[in-house]
Write a protein that holds these residues in place. Sequence first.
Motif, short mmCIF file in Angstrom:
data_model
loop_
_atom_site.label_atom_id
_atom_site.label_comp_id
_atom_site.label_asym_id
_atom_site.label_seq_id
_atom_site.Cartn_x
_atom_site.Cartn_y
_atom_site.Cartn_z
N LYS A 181 82.16 22.39 37.78
CA LYS A 181 81.77 23.91 37.61
C LYS A 181 80.33 23.82 36.82
O LYS A 181 79.82 22.89 36.23
N CYS A 182 79.67 24.99 37.14
CA CYS A 182 78.55 25.18 36.15
C CYS A 182 78.58 26.41 35.45
O CYS A 182 79.02 27.46 35.67
N TYR A 183 78.20 26.39 34.00
CA TYR A 183 78.19 27.47 33.16
C TYR A 183 77.08 27.82 32.55
O TYR A 183 75.90 26.66 32.63
N GLU A 184 76.83 29.23 32.23
CA GLU A 184 75.50 29.33 31.56
C GLU A 184 75.58 28.79 30.17
O GLU A 184 76.63 28.48 29.39
N ASN A 185 74.32 28.70 29.51
CA ASN A 185 74.09 28.13 28.10
C ASN A 185 74.25 29.00 27.26
O ASN A 185 73.30 30.23 27.05
N PHE A 228 75.21 24.23 31.71
CA PHE A 228 76.22 23.23 31.55
C PHE A 228 76.78 22.73 32.78
O PHE A 228 77.18 23.80 33.67
N ILE A 229 77.16 21.54 33.14
CA ILE A 229 77.75 21.09 34.27
C ILE A 229 79.09 20.24 34.01
O ILE A 229 78.98 19.53 32.81
N SER A 230 80.19 20.88 34.33
CA SER A 230 81.39 20.27 33.88
C SER A 230 82.06 19.46 35.11
O SER A 230 81.86 19.70 36.20
#
Length: 324
Positions: A181-185, A228-230
Amino acid sequence: MKNLSTVVLILITVISYSQTQIVDLDTKAPVSFATVIFGNGQGLFADDEGMFVFNEKLYPGVDSLTFSALGYSKLKIASKELTETIFLKAEIAALDEIVLTANTNKPFKKENIKPVLDSDYYNCWLPTIESEIAVLFEFNDQKIRKLTTVSFPITPESVDWSKRNKPNAEKYTFSTLFKVKCYENRNGKPGKELINKNLVFIATEKDGNAYEFDVSKHNIFIPKNGIFISLQVLGYTDKNGKLLPNKKYKEIKSNNEIIYIPTNFRPLLPFTNEIDGYRTFVRRIFIADNEWVIFKKGSGMTSSLLDKNLNNYGIGISYNTYKE
């Protein structure tokens, strides 16, 4: 009588191991890799066709199930009301995907941040279904960057098998499905998901000490304040890449109740002290109500990795930096 007994046995087997499918209420399309959370903190994932296996034998004492997936409203039902098909309703507000665009006709420079590798079994995190690890990549300028590949360090448990005096009879290969998943900071913590797509890959013993995941076709542009990469484990797969039911659990006491955590997933994730600062966050069912927590001493986390000042998971990335 013999034939009747055979029929009864078949019926019991079908009932005990029948599958349930999660589908979109309107389109009837499968909801791939939906999350199924049990009332006592356990959980599992549906496969790419929205199928999962749940029964009393595999998961005793479960009285309710909660279903969730990106872009859908959560649904909670009593386990005794479980049917062959579960319908999830699309959540209109959640379907407004964050789309980051840029003019990609400009010249660009290929750049990368190398992953940090480690083959020491004792410097690794053992991923479980209820855990997720996110790493921050932060930049100090306003340049446009497109993510192309992500390198996930892995450490096969068999690397130091003889060192730990493990019998070869217990040694086995693995095939594990992971979700990315990719998240905004958002003020230094993972915020809203950036893409409304399932990004998954299968890691095996043959992948060595890192898995390189190509994401170039998904047009993921890194926000100006970073990304953010999870990584989250979905479970074992069969030889055809289909997700298998989970079986092995470890009991953990939390808030005066017992939570069952899957413990049989490989590969392992090596942590490092070679990265400055604290860029790694984790979230787990039994810690801070499953909210994101920075991986450092004093944050409520307890881990032998922290005792050795191993604070970060050393994910690497490659990206295109576009010229002004």
